[in-house]
Design an enzyme around this catalytic site. Structure first.
Site, PDB file in Angstrom:
ATOM      1  N   TRP A 101       0.834  -1.206   0.000  1.00 46.31           N
ATOM      2  CA  TRP A 101       0.000   0.000   0.000  1.00 46.31           C
ATOM      3  C   TRP A 101       0.867   1.253   0.000  1.00 46.31           C
ATOM      4  O   TRP A 101       0.556   2.236  -0.659  1.00 46.31           O
ATOM      5  CB  TRP A 101      -0.978  -0.009   1.174  1.00 46.31           C
ATOM      6  N   ASP A 171      -1.267   6.528   6.353  1.00 49.05           N
ATOM      7  CA  ASP A 171      -2.388   5.654   6.006  1.00 49.05           C
ATOM      8  C   ASP A 171      -2.600   4.743   7.216  1.00 49.05           C
ATOM      9  O   ASP A 171      -1.742   3.923   7.533  1.00 49.05           O
ATOM     10  CB  ASP A 171      -2.007   4.842   4.759  1.00 49.05           C
ATOM     11  N   LYS A 195     -11.744  -1.717   6.915  1.00 54.32           N
ATOM     12  CA  LYS A 195     -10.888  -2.618   7.671  1.00 54.32           C
ATOM     13  C   LYS A 195     -11.362  -2.713   9.127  1.00 54.32           C
ATOM     14  O   LYS A 195     -11.510  -3.798   9.647  1.00 54.32           O
ATOM     15  CB  LYS A 195      -9.426  -2.155   7.633  1.00 54.32           C
TER      16      LYS A 195
HETATM   17  C1  LIG Z   1      -7.017  -1.951   2.136  1.00 49.62           C
HETATM   18  C2  LIG Z   1      -6.000  -0.915   2.231  1.00 49.62           C
HETATM   19  C3  LIG Z   1      -5.892   0.104   1.259  1.00 49.62           C
HETATM   20  C4  LIG Z   1      -6.777   0.164   0.043  1.00 49.62           C
HETATM   21  O1  LIG Z   1      -8.062   0.505   0.400  1.00 49.62           O
HETATM   22  P1  LIG Z   1      -9.178   0.826  -0.686  1.00 49.62           P
HETATM   23  O2  LIG Z   1     -10.262   1.454   0.145  1.00 49.62           O
HETATM   24  O3  LIG Z   1      -9.574  -0.470  -1.307  1.00 49.62           O
HETATM   25  O4  LIG Z   1      -8.626   1.757  -1.672  1.00 49.62           O
HETATM   26  C5  LIG Z   1      -4.925   1.056   1.444  1.00 49.62           C
HETATM   27  N1  LIG Z   1      -4.110   1.048   2.506  1.00 49.62           N
HETATM   28  C6  LIG Z   1      -4.182   0.091   3.447  1.00 49.62           C
HETATM   29  C7  LIG Z   1      -3.247   0.115   4.608  1.00 49.62           C
HETATM   30  C8  LIG Z   1      -5.134  -0.927   3.341  1.00 49.62           C
HETATM   31  O5  LIG Z   1      -5.196  -1.874   4.285  1.00 49.62           O
END
Ligand SMILES: *Cc1c(COP(=O)(O)O)cnc(C)c1O
Length: 360
Positions: A101, A171, A195
């Site tokens: 990511w 993130d 998540k």
């Molecule tokens: C799942 C995830 C993403 C991507 O998320 P989307 O909403 O599908 O774009 C980005 N960063 C992390 C840390 C993730 O776990």
């Protein structure tokens, strides 16, 4: 009705209480005679929903007044572009690449300016967090970027990087609300909610006010400007209203549980059950350096692909679902987010013990 223990990395398990409440309110939300999905986002009822959601989140995370909370769309991935478009004044940013990511975010930023990879753990399949105490931070970097919890690899920053005064952008998708955070250490933090918080389709951005400016990169679409959404209090256009409503319910659930300090204790307790087992098992091995282990995502392997596949299949039959690891790591991964009860982790470990016994 029978619910399984769902170890999916995302979309992931939500608190049963929240789902039941939403079901009860499906046809008639608080006497409105309609569901939240059907109501105007300009209605009094929805205004209350979004205001309360924000207030509860502010309380849970202790968010200072000089930070805006934005409920946006496009998932976490849209932020990979939105961040450089809004924050790259000097067109320079430093990225710490600790997984897929972070790598995607780093690659996306290259479209907009000079993105520097100042540290990485790719040399060992992202199985650790590099030392970030004294990195070569660029003199003119607009921000330093991290993915705080690496969902795929199961690592977590236990100490935030020393950004030498540059704003930290993080993130936090897969560790959002799993433990207390010190918001003032960040310029911007964000996460896709699927998540640990709610249904896919909502991304929450918490951003320090001085980073919200009119001065975005040329060509930045209106919908991708933080200022537009901040000025409109996340109601510039129709927001992902139902998703925000569920997030709001999860915030209330978290408050009722005792807040993030309590969640942290619970999460530590749950993770310990699984890690302690992995540390003494002859068959199953964790894949991450111990000091960098995530409380949320726990990858493990047997070292034998056939045995891994057998495990995943038999676990599913026993009501333990979505344990297959990400294709880049292989093996298994158990995501044990806030809403995963301790009983779920205990059931998993009991199953692993039995499987190890039977497949010696
Ligand atoms: C799942 C995830 C993403 C991507 O998320 P989307 O909403 O599908 O774009 C980005 N960063 C992390 C840390 C993730 O776990």
């Amino acid at each position: 009705m029978s619910r399984v223990y769902n170890f999916s990395a995302g979309p992931a398990v939500l608190p049963e209480e929240v789902l039941k409440e939403a079901a009860e309110e499906m046809l008639d939300y608080h006497g409105c005679g309609m569901s939240v999905m059907e109501m105007s986002h300009r209605s009094k009822a929805f205004e209350t929903i979004i205001k309360e959601a924000e207030a509860d989140l502010r309380e849970l995370m202790n968010i200072p007044d000089n930070y805006k909370v934005l409920f946006l769309q496009g998932g976490a991935s849209q932020q990979f572009a939105m961040i450089p478009m809004n924050l790259m004044k000097n067109k320079v940013a430093d990225y710490i690449v600790t997984g897929q990511w972070a790598k995607k975010a780093y690659q996306e930023a290259q479209i907009y300016g000079k993105a520097n990879k100042i540290a990485s753990s790719e040399d060992k399949t992202f199985s650790y967090i590099p030392d970030c105490s004294d990195l070569p931070i660029s003199e003119d970097a607009d921000y330093v970027y991290i993915c705080e919890n690496n969902t795929i690899y199961g690592t977590k920053f236990k100490t935030l990087p020393n950004t030498k005064g540059k704003p930290l952008v993080a993130d936090v998708s897969s560790c959002f609300l799993s433990e207390p955070v010190d918001v003032i250490k960040y310029g911007l933090l964000y996460g896709g909610v699927q998540k640990n918080i709610g249904p896919a389709g909502v991304v929450i951005v918490i951003i320090r006010e001085d980073l919200i400016t009119e001065d975005t990169l040329p060509g930045t679409p209106t919908m991708l400007k933080y200022k537009i959404h901040a000025d409109a209090e996340s109601l510039y256009n129709t927001p992902p209203a139902y998703g925000i409503y569920i997030c709001g319910k999860v915030f209330k659930w978290l408050k009722k549980m005792g807040g993030l300090e309590v969640m942290k204790q619970r999460n530590e307790e749950k993770a310990k059950i699984l890690y302690d087992f992995l540390d003494q098992s002859e068959m199953f091995k964790g894949t991450v350096r111990k000091e960098d282990r995530s409380l949320m995502n726990v990858p493990f392997i047997t070292g034998n692909d056939e045995l891994d596949a057998k495990f995943v299949k038999e676990a599913k039959a026993a009501g333990l679902e979505n344990l297959k690891g990400h294709r880049s790591v292989g093996g298994m991964r158990a995501s044990i987010y806030n809403a995963m009860p301790k009983e779920g982790v205990e059931a998993l470990v009991a199953f692993m013990k039995k499987f190890e016994e039977e497949n010696k």
